[in-house]
Design a protein around this motif. Structure first.
Motif, PDB file in Angstrom:
ATOM      1  N   ARG A 169     -10.501  -3.211   3.382  1.00 40.72           N
ATOM      2  CA  ARG A 169      -9.911  -2.282   4.342  1.00 40.72           C
ATOM      3  C   ARG A 169     -10.578  -2.431   5.699  1.00 40.72           C
ATOM      4  O   ARG A 169     -11.791  -2.611   5.786  1.00 40.72           O
ATOM      5  N   LEU A 189      -2.954   0.419  -4.127  1.00 39.21           N
ATOM      6  CA  LEU A 189      -2.902  -0.953  -3.638  1.00 39.21           C
ATOM      7  C   LEU A 189      -2.336  -1.848  -4.733  1.00 39.21           C
ATOM      8  O   LEU A 189      -2.774  -1.779  -5.887  1.00 39.21           O
ATOM      9  N   VAL A 213     -12.963  -2.417  -0.971  1.00 36.77           N
ATOM     10  CA  VAL A 213     -12.447  -1.211  -1.609  1.00 36.77           C
ATOM     11  C   VAL A 213     -13.130  -1.045  -2.963  1.00 36.77           C
ATOM     12  O   VAL A 213     -13.198  -1.996  -3.756  1.00 36.77           O
ATOM     13  N   ASP A 271      -7.791   3.045  -3.155  1.00 36.45           N
ATOM     14  CA  ASP A 271      -8.786   3.321  -2.113  1.00 36.45           C
ATOM     15  C   ASP A 271      -8.871   4.829  -1.907  1.00 36.45           C
ATOM     16  O   ASP A 271      -7.981   5.437  -1.306  1.00 36.45           O
ATOM     17  N   TRP A 290      -5.077  -2.838   5.215  1.00 36.17           N
ATOM     18  CA  TRP A 290      -5.634  -3.379   3.980  1.00 36.17           C
ATOM     19  C   TRP A 290      -5.245  -4.839   3.845  1.00 36.17           C
ATOM     20  O   TRP A 290      -4.172  -5.267   4.304  1.00 36.17           O
ATOM     21  N   VAL A 332       0.859  -1.187   0.000  1.00 34.62           N
ATOM     22  CA  VAL A 332       0.000   0.000   0.000  1.00 34.62           C
ATOM     23  C   VAL A 332       0.888   1.227   0.000  1.00 34.62           C
ATOM     24  O   VAL A 332       1.939   1.255   0.640  1.00 34.62           O
TER      25      VAL A 332
END
Length: 287
Positions: free
Chosen positions: A56, A38, A66, A83, A94, A27
């Protein structure tokens, strides 16, 4: 033995990238748009998944999908997501779930965590377009004084009884007027495009204000000039109605600032794009 720290020393910068302990998920912060890139890597998994679902977990401990990653295609086992709705000012984690071509969902990856910064004054409110995130703006909100919660009730007067019978349903989500300020004509055009985009808007601001993240549909818009005819300043009053979060299933991936229209000016043709040597990953999540 205690460690002596110079009180004048600057605090370390928060991390801008985090990788899950199992190496499956990366991330990366995108402070420009208040979002998170991501990247899931299942290229060495057996079998290699066809899709990956990104999830998430925020401060409430609830796992939510997401948008644009429910689920994302994973050619070669590599999937990308973005996101745009993560909480600001708190840590979130995440996770990724691999999905086979047969639709079987594999075990959840280990988590990758990060805290997103809150917006700074005076543009201390994010209005994010969930369907078209490239229209999202940090705005100046000068007033949002009241929210109205409407009851939904049915009254039945019973003959011979002094008291009515009242059937009570769920109360409505709040609604109320928001007042904003734009200072230039470019800001005016950008805000008007955002408010009339037909997209559900996510509002995010400082936790100290006591205004939790919420989704809104703009209603009546009133634009008022703040000065003389040559003054570009505008004051806006917008009727906002809170709604539920829009569904994420099959929502397409949208990365603000990285759409085909954004890049068309730089690379008008596929030949121009190929000549840069950049991969799909470079263009989508910045490498």
């Amino acid at each position: 033995m205690g460690i002596v720290i110079d009180p004048s020393a600057p605090l370390p910068a928060p991390p801008v990238e985090s990788v899950s302990p199992d190496g499956r998920l990366t991330v990366r912060r995108d402070d420009t748009w208040g979002g998170v890139y991501l990247i899931a890597d299942y290229s060495t998994a057996v079998p290699v998944p066809q899709k990956v679902r990104f999830m998430r977990v925020g401060s409430d401990g609830i796992e939510v999908p997401v948008r644009g990653g429910d689920a994302a295609w994973a050619p070669g086992g590599i999937a990308f997501g973005y996101d745009h709705e993560a909480e600001l000012g708190v840590s979130s984690s995440w996770y990724a779930y691999p999905i086979t071509a047969a639709g079987a969902v594999g075990a959840r990856s280990q988590g990758a965590g990060m805290a997103m910064p809150e917006p700074e004054k005076p543009r201390d409110v994010w209005l994010k377009a969930t369907a078209t995130p490239g229209l999202s703006l940090r705005v100046i909100v000068t007033a949002w004084p009241s929210l109205e919660y409407t009851e939904r009730q049915q009254r039945f007067d019973v003959l011979g009884a002094p008291a009515p019978v009242i059937q009570v349903d769920e109360w409505s989500l709040p609604s109320g007027p928001m007042t904003l300020l734009t200072e230039t004509l470019d800001e005016r055009e950008a805000l008007l495009a955002l408010l009339t985009s037909k997209s559900v808007l996510l509002s995010q601001t400082l936790h100290a204000y006591g205004r939790p993240d919420a989704y809104w549909v703009p209603g009546k818009i009133t634009e008022t000039m703040t000065g003389d005819a040559d003054d570009p300043g505008r004051e806006w009053t917008v009727d906002m109605t809170q709604v539920d979060r829009p569904p994420t299933v099959d929502a397409p991936l949208r990365v603000p600032g990285r759409s085909y229209s954004d890049s068309a000016g730089l690379w008008p043709t596929y030949a121009d794009r190929t000549a840069t040597g950049q991969t799909y990953r470079d263009v989508t999540v910045g490498g």
